[in-house]
Scaffold this motif. Structure first.
Motif, PDB file in Angstrom:
ATOM      1  N   PRO A   1       0.798  -1.238   0.000  1.00  0.00           N
ATOM      2  CA  PRO A   1       0.000   0.000   0.000  1.00  0.00           C
ATOM      3  C   PRO A   1       0.829   1.287   0.000  1.00  0.00           C
ATOM      4  CG  PRO A   1       0.197  -0.820   2.233  1.00  0.00           C
ATOM      5  CD  PRO A   1       0.994  -1.755   1.369  1.00  0.00           C
ATOM      6  N   SER A   2       2.035   1.250  -0.546  1.00  0.00           N
ATOM      7  CA  SER A   2       2.886   2.437  -0.555  1.00  0.00           C
ATOM      8  C   SER A   2       2.187   3.593  -1.262  1.00  0.00           C
ATOM      9  CB  SER A   2       4.203   2.123  -1.262  1.00  0.00           C
ATOM     10  OG  SER A   2       4.951   3.295  -1.492  1.00  0.00           O
ATOM     11  N   PRO A   3       2.330   4.832  -0.749  1.00  0.00           N
ATOM     12  CA  PRO A   3       1.703   5.993  -1.401  1.00  0.00           C
ATOM     13  C   PRO A   3       2.586   6.644  -2.461  1.00  0.00           C
ATOM     14  CG  PRO A   3       2.582   6.674   0.705  1.00  0.00           C
ATOM     15  CD  PRO A   3       2.890   5.200   0.574  1.00  0.00           C
ATOM     16  N   GLU A   4       3.567   5.935  -3.025  1.00  0.00           N
ATOM     17  CA  GLU A   4       4.424   6.504  -4.070  1.00  0.00           C
ATOM     18  C   GLU A   4       3.559   7.000  -5.219  1.00  0.00           C
ATOM     19  OE1 GLU A   4       6.698   6.712  -7.641  1.00  0.00           O
ATOM     20  OE2 GLU A   4       5.303   5.077  -7.245  1.00  0.00           O
ATOM     21  N   TRP A   5       3.933   8.156  -5.810  1.00  0.00           N
ATOM     22  CA  TRP A   5       3.038   8.850  -6.735  1.00  0.00           C
ATOM     23  C   TRP A   5       2.706   8.024  -7.973  1.00  0.00           C
ATOM     24  CZ3 TRP A   5       5.368  14.493  -6.650  1.00  0.00           C
ATOM     25  CH2 TRP A   5       5.058  15.073  -5.415  1.00  0.00           C
TER      26      TRP A   5
ATOM     27  N   LEU B   1      -6.104   5.192 -11.778  1.00  0.00           N
ATOM     28  CA  LEU B   1      -6.383   5.473 -13.182  1.00  0.00           C
ATOM     29  C   LEU B   1      -7.661   4.790 -13.679  1.00  0.00           C
ATOM     30  CD1 LEU B   1      -5.261   7.096 -15.508  1.00  0.00           C
ATOM     31  CD2 LEU B   1      -3.959   5.086 -16.231  1.00  0.00           C
ATOM     32  N   PRO B   2      -7.978   3.548 -13.254  1.00  0.00           N
ATOM     33  CA  PRO B   2      -9.238   2.955 -13.722  1.00  0.00           C
ATOM     34  C   PRO B   2     -10.482   3.730 -13.296  1.00  0.00           C
ATOM     35  CG  PRO B   2      -7.772   1.259 -12.848  1.00  0.00           C
ATOM     36  CD  PRO B   2      -7.160   2.580 -12.506  1.00  0.00           C
ATOM     37  N   TYR B   3     -10.352   4.587 -12.294  1.00  0.00           N
ATOM     38  CA  TYR B   3     -11.500   5.354 -11.806  1.00  0.00           C
ATOM     39  C   TYR B   3     -11.424   6.819 -12.234  1.00  0.00           C
ATOM     40  CZ  TYR B   3     -11.243   1.261  -8.774  1.00  0.00           C
ATOM     41  OH  TYR B   3     -11.143  -0.022  -8.306  1.00  0.00           O
ATOM     42  N   ALA B   4     -10.560   7.123 -13.213  1.00  0.00           N
ATOM     43  CA  ALA B   4     -10.330   8.520 -13.590  1.00  0.00           C
ATOM     44  C   ALA B   4     -11.590   9.185 -14.097  1.00  0.00           C
ATOM     45  CB  ALA B   4      -9.229   8.597 -14.650  1.00  0.00           C
ATOM     46  N   GLU B   5     -12.428   8.453 -14.817  1.00  0.00           N
ATOM     47  CA  GLU B   5     -13.649   9.059 -15.349  1.00  0.00           C
ATOM     48  C   GLU B   5     -14.674   9.311 -14.257  1.00  0.00           C
ATOM     49  OE1 GLU B   5     -16.918   8.209 -18.922  1.00  0.00           O
ATOM     50  OE2 GLU B   5     -15.264   6.821 -18.551  1.00  0.00           O
ATOM     51  N   ARG B   6     -14.756   8.406 -13.291  1.00  0.00           N
ATOM     52  CA  ARG B   6     -15.740   8.545 -12.210  1.00  0.00           C
ATOM     53  C   ARG B   6     -15.230   9.460 -11.106  1.00  0.00           C
ATOM     54  NH1 ARG B   6     -17.788   3.493  -8.424  1.00  0.00           N
ATOM     55  NH2 ARG B   6     -18.997   4.721  -6.919  1.00  0.00           N
ATOM     56  N   ALA B   7     -13.939   9.375 -10.791  1.00  0.00           N
ATOM     57  CA  ALA B   7     -13.348  10.173  -9.710  1.00  0.00           C
ATOM     58  C   ALA B   7     -12.042  10.795 -10.195  1.00  0.00           C
ATOM     59  CB  ALA B   7     -13.114   9.304  -8.477  1.00  0.00           C
ATOM     60  N   PRO B   8     -12.116  11.801 -11.057  1.00  0.00           N
ATOM     61  CA  PRO B   8     -10.892  12.362 -11.643  1.00  0.00           C
ATOM     62  C   PRO B   8      -9.940  12.965 -10.623  1.00  0.00           C
ATOM     63  CG  PRO B   8     -12.796  13.754 -12.117  1.00  0.00           C
ATOM     64  CD  PRO B   8     -13.329  12.498 -11.520  1.00  0.00           C
ATOM     65  N   TRP B   9     -10.465  13.388  -9.473  1.00  0.00           N
ATOM     66  CA  TRP B   9      -9.593  14.012  -8.468  1.00  0.00           C
ATOM     67  C   TRP B   9      -8.532  13.039  -7.945  1.00  0.00           C
ATOM     68  CZ3 TRP B   9     -14.908  13.376  -8.018  1.00  0.00           C
ATOM     69  CH2 TRP B   9     -15.330  12.291  -7.262  1.00  0.00           C
ATOM     70  N   SER B  10      -8.821  11.753  -7.953  1.00  0.00           N
ATOM     71  CA  SER B  10      -7.870  10.784  -7.420  1.00  0.00           C
ATOM     72  C   SER B  10      -6.612  10.687  -8.279  1.00  0.00           C
ATOM     73  CB  SER B  10      -8.527   9.405  -7.311  1.00  0.00           C
ATOM     74  OG  SER B  10      -8.949   8.952  -8.590  1.00  0.00           O
ATOM     75  N   VAL B  11      -6.729  11.049  -9.567  1.00  0.00           N
ATOM     76  CA  VAL B  11      -5.571  11.050 -10.457  1.00  0.00           C
ATOM     77  C   VAL B  11      -5.016  12.450 -10.639  1.00  0.00           C
ATOM     78  CG1 VAL B  11      -4.767  10.481 -12.778  1.00  0.00           C
ATOM     79  CG2 VAL B  11      -6.427   9.011 -11.657  1.00  0.00           C
ATOM     80  N   LEU B  12      -5.895  13.441 -10.704  1.00  0.00           N
ATOM     81  CA  LEU B  12      -5.452  14.807 -10.943  1.00  0.00           C
ATOM     82  C   LEU B  12      -4.668  15.372  -9.764  1.00  0.00           C
ATOM     83  CD1 LEU B  12      -8.572  16.377 -12.719  1.00  0.00           C
ATOM     84  CD2 LEU B  12      -6.398  15.665 -13.735  1.00  0.00           C
ATOM     85  N   ALA B  13      -4.925  14.911  -8.557  1.00  0.00           N
ATOM     86  CA  ALA B  13      -4.213  15.439  -7.387  1.00  0.00           C
ATOM     87  C   ALA B  13      -2.713  15.176  -7.484  1.00  0.00           C
ATOM     88  CB  ALA B  13      -4.802  14.861  -6.101  1.00  0.00           C
ATOM     89  N   PRO B  14      -2.253  13.926  -7.645  1.00  0.00           N
ATOM     90  CA  PRO B  14      -0.796  13.733  -7.794  1.00  0.00           C
ATOM     91  C   PRO B  14      -0.246  14.372  -9.059  1.00  0.00           C
ATOM     92  CG  PRO B  14      -1.981  11.666  -8.131  1.00  0.00           C
ATOM     93  CD  PRO B  14      -2.964  12.632  -7.590  1.00  0.00           C
ATOM     94  N   ALA B  15      -1.052  14.409 -10.144  1.00  0.00           N
ATOM     95  CA  ALA B  15      -0.575  15.052 -11.373  1.00  0.00           C
ATOM     96  C   ALA B  15      -0.384  16.556 -11.162  1.00  0.00           C
ATOM     97  CB  ALA B  15      -1.561  14.811 -12.516  1.00  0.00           C
ATOM     98  N   THR B  16      -1.268  17.190 -10.398  1.00  0.00           N
ATOM     99  CA  THR B  16      -1.136  18.618 -10.125  1.00  0.00           C
ATOM    100  C   THR B  16       0.093  18.906  -9.278  1.00  0.00           C
ATOM    101  OG1 THR B  16      -3.547  18.871 -10.213  1.00  0.00           O
ATOM    102  CG2 THR B  16      -2.300  20.626  -9.137  1.00  0.00           C
ATOM    103  N   VAL B  17       0.398  18.024  -8.327  1.00  0.00           N
ATOM    104  CA  VAL B  17       1.591  18.213  -7.510  1.00  0.00           C
ATOM    105  C   VAL B  17       2.844  18.059  -8.370  1.00  0.00           C
ATOM    106  CG1 VAL B  17       2.851  17.382  -5.512  1.00  0.00           C
ATOM    107  CG2 VAL B  17       0.381  17.454  -5.446  1.00  0.00           C
ATOM    108  N   LEU B  18       2.833  17.123  -9.322  1.00  0.00           N
ATOM    109  CA  LEU B  18       3.944  16.997 -10.257  1.00  0.00           C
ATOM    110  C   LEU B  18       4.103  18.269 -11.086  1.00  0.00           C
ATOM    111  CD1 LEU B  18       3.952  13.394 -11.808  1.00  0.00           C
ATOM    112  CD2 LEU B  18       5.850  14.581 -10.742  1.00  0.00           C
TER     113      LEU B  18
END
Length: 588
Positions: free
Chosen positions: A525-529, A537-554
């Motif tokens: 369960p490591s939180p590595e980005w 990523l499989p939930y990007a359409e339903r919950a885009p914030w879960s992917v966009l958050a680490p992408a925004t920090v990058l």
């Protein structure tokens, strides 16, 4: 002393042979049974009984060991036969040639996108410099954001939004020109943003040269001056442009996977995972030949563009003393990044709340929750400690190695082309085979290849700097090699290469994330980005914030790196254009 072509060819052949041998040893290095891996790739449901594995070993000749296998493969290659796939049993060479053609076509379109993006990034500097205006601080925040977006995330968003939801362009497959556009954008935009920032870094020096001042005084049009400034700066970037060509061809694994493109990167990845050595070795050899061809063409074109000035020592230095850029943007970006990390560190990244799965951002969960109900802000904050620390350590190591090897281009030239031809995924597999899997495996893999662009940049700048008039004059005054290196060459070469390394800091973090995304780094369960984005990523359409958050920090990391790179300057002030011209250097 001129370079001996025969020595260079032998050195390149030795490096190629060493790499192919390492790949041939990959199944044995990974301490797994090659017969079992091949059997699982052929049929995952088949029982791996001892007699079945023995039949696979006999069929493939595995009992003879890796060296006889490699010898037979090389012997067949001399006859134009790259062997047969261990998985499908089909001839390797036609499949590799077809995949290479697909990747080259995709690379060509992606490179056109990259050049257009680079032109847009440095358009403001070209317009101001050609008009004789002062060139102020350039933030490059938008370019940094683009360059920092993970290719696999950009590809996923384009495929989902533009291809599926809007239906403007086809998202999957490879059936004609329309299928080229989205993957070319996913590959070309980040590469073009980085290339544009490097070009934008060199243009002020070109506009400060005497020919530009004289052209302005004579009333030459700004368009002509801008075109000549590009021609003056472009040779120093050509080696890196050659590296981009190879990187876009063999390093586009994630993009080819997402868009279902039968390219060389995807073929190499699948062969590496299945340990299909004939396909893996043939694909790697194709990339090595492409790297040698692209590197040779880049160096030849640079020689053609600069003409006899390299021989006559008639160049002016593009990298002159300049004041550090004064801007509050590094404080803004750094403060925002620090605030996100600190806020995440106060939360537990492993707490599960199945009743709060995929919750939208709220006061309780500012970045929302993931598919297991874990707080995304907490996971981003705790993952930053590993991702940012590793990215910074790898970048520093790459800078030191790149500068050191770039100062000896006769040694590093062939090594740069060879190392650049290795996709990070293949480097990760080789490192896993030698050192084993673990959280630091991606760092070792990225460090093994990240120095190559910096070494190429160092060599290109060193070649031009040695042909400058001030160096000729200093040498004529009796300065020795150490004095020239310490007081003339290094002060001119190290700052732009250090800025280049800062510009590549997000790319290093992105490479680490990509390896994590492909499962070669940290494990749950490591939180590595990278793992964080792969899980969500499989939930990007339903919950885009879960992917966009680490992408925004990058993206914040990229903006911070680009804005901070303006502070890496020589100590003497620079004066640009007619209002202020660069003063002469003084030897200490």
């Amino acid at each position: 002393m001129p370079r001996l072509p025969g020595v260079t060819v032998l050195w390149r052949a030795a490096l190629t042979g060493a790499l192919l041998c390492a790949i041939g040893l990959l199944p044995w290095l990974s301490r797994t049974d090659p017969a079992l891996t091949v059997l699982k790739a052929r049929s995952a449901e088949r029982d791996p009984a001892p007699e079945v594995l023995a039949a696979v070993r006999e069929q493939l000749g595995l009992d003879a060991g890796p060296l006889p296998l490699l010898g037979r493969w090389l012997g067949g290659l001399a006859r134009g036969d790259a062997g047969e796939s261990w998985i499908s049993g089909s001839a390797v060479l036609p499949g590799v040639v077809q995949a290479l053609g697909v990747s080259l076509l995709l690379m060509t379109v992606a490179m056109a996108v990259a050049l257009a993006t680079a032109g847009a990034v440095c358009a403001r500097t070209l317009w101001l410099g050609a008009g004789g205006r002062a060139l102020g601080t350039r933030s490059g925040g938008a370019a940094a954001m683009i360059a920092s977006l993970p290719e696999f995330l950009t590809a996923s968003v384009l495929a989902t939004v533009v291809g599926v939801q809007l239906g403007w362009l086809p998202a999957l497959g490879w059936y004609g020109p329309p299928w080229l556009i989205l993957p070319a954008l996913a590959l070309g935009l980040p590469a073009g943003a980085l290339l544009g920032r490097m070009l934008d870094d060199s243009l002020p020096g070109a506009f400060a040269e005497p020919w530009a001042l004289a052209a302005t005084a004579r009333g030459i049009t700004g368009r002509s001056i801008a075109r000549q400034a590009l021609r003056r700066c472009f040779p120093g970037l050509l080696p890196n442009l050659g590296l981009f060509v190879v990187g876009l061809t063999g390093g586009s694994v994630a993009v080819e996977q997402i868009f279902d493109i039968p390219g060389l990167g995807r073929l190499t990845l699948q062969a590496a995972i299945a340990q299909d050595l004939p396909v893996l070795q043939a694909g790697t050899l194709a990339l090595l030949l492409l790297a040698a061809l692209a590197g040779g063409l880049a160096r030849g074109l640079a020689q053609l563009m600069l003409g006899p000035v390299l021989r006559d020592g008639a160049l002016q230095s593009l990298h002159r003393p300049s004041p550090p850029a004064r801007s509050v943007l590094p404080l803004v970006y750094g403060g925002a990044l620090l605030a996100v990390v600190c806020a995440g560190l106060t939360r537990d990244p492993l707490v599960l709340d199945t009743a709060a799965r995929l919750r939208a951002p709220s006061w309780a969960h500012p970045f929302g929750t993931d598919a297991l109900g874990r707080d995304v802000l907490a996971r981003v904050g705790h993952g930053a400690l590993t991702t940012l620390a590793l990215a910074l350590a790898v970048s520093v190591a790459a800078l030191l190695i790149g500068v050191a090897l770039g100062l000896v281009p006769r040694v590093s030239g062939a090594a740069v082309d060879t190392v650049n031809a290795i996709p990070p995924v293949l480097a990760g597999l080789l490192v896993v085979g030698v050192a084993g899997s673990g959280p630091y495996t991606p760092a070792l893999a990225v460090a093994a290849v990240a120095w190559a662009p910096l070494a190429a940049h160092t060599s290109a700048l060193l070649r031009q700097e040695r042909a400058t008039t001030h160096l000729t004059a200093t040498r004529a005054l009796g300065a020795g090699p150490f004095h020239l290196l310490r007081y003339e060459l290094l002060p001119a070469v190290v700052p732009p290469v250090a800025r280049h390394a800062l510009l590549r800091l997000p790319a290093v973090a992105l490479a680490l994330a990509s390896l994590g995304f492909l499962g070669l780094g940290a494990q749950p369960p490591s939180p590595e980005w990278g793992l964080l984005m792969a899980e969500n990523l499989p939930y990007a359409e339903r919950a885009p914030w879960s992917v966009l958050a680490p992408a925004t920090v990058l993206a914040l990391l990229g903006a911070l790196a680009v804005s901070a790179s303006g502070g890496v300057r020589l100590r003497k002030p620079v004066r640009v254009r007619g209002l202020a011209t660069a003063g002469p250097r003084q030897a200490p």
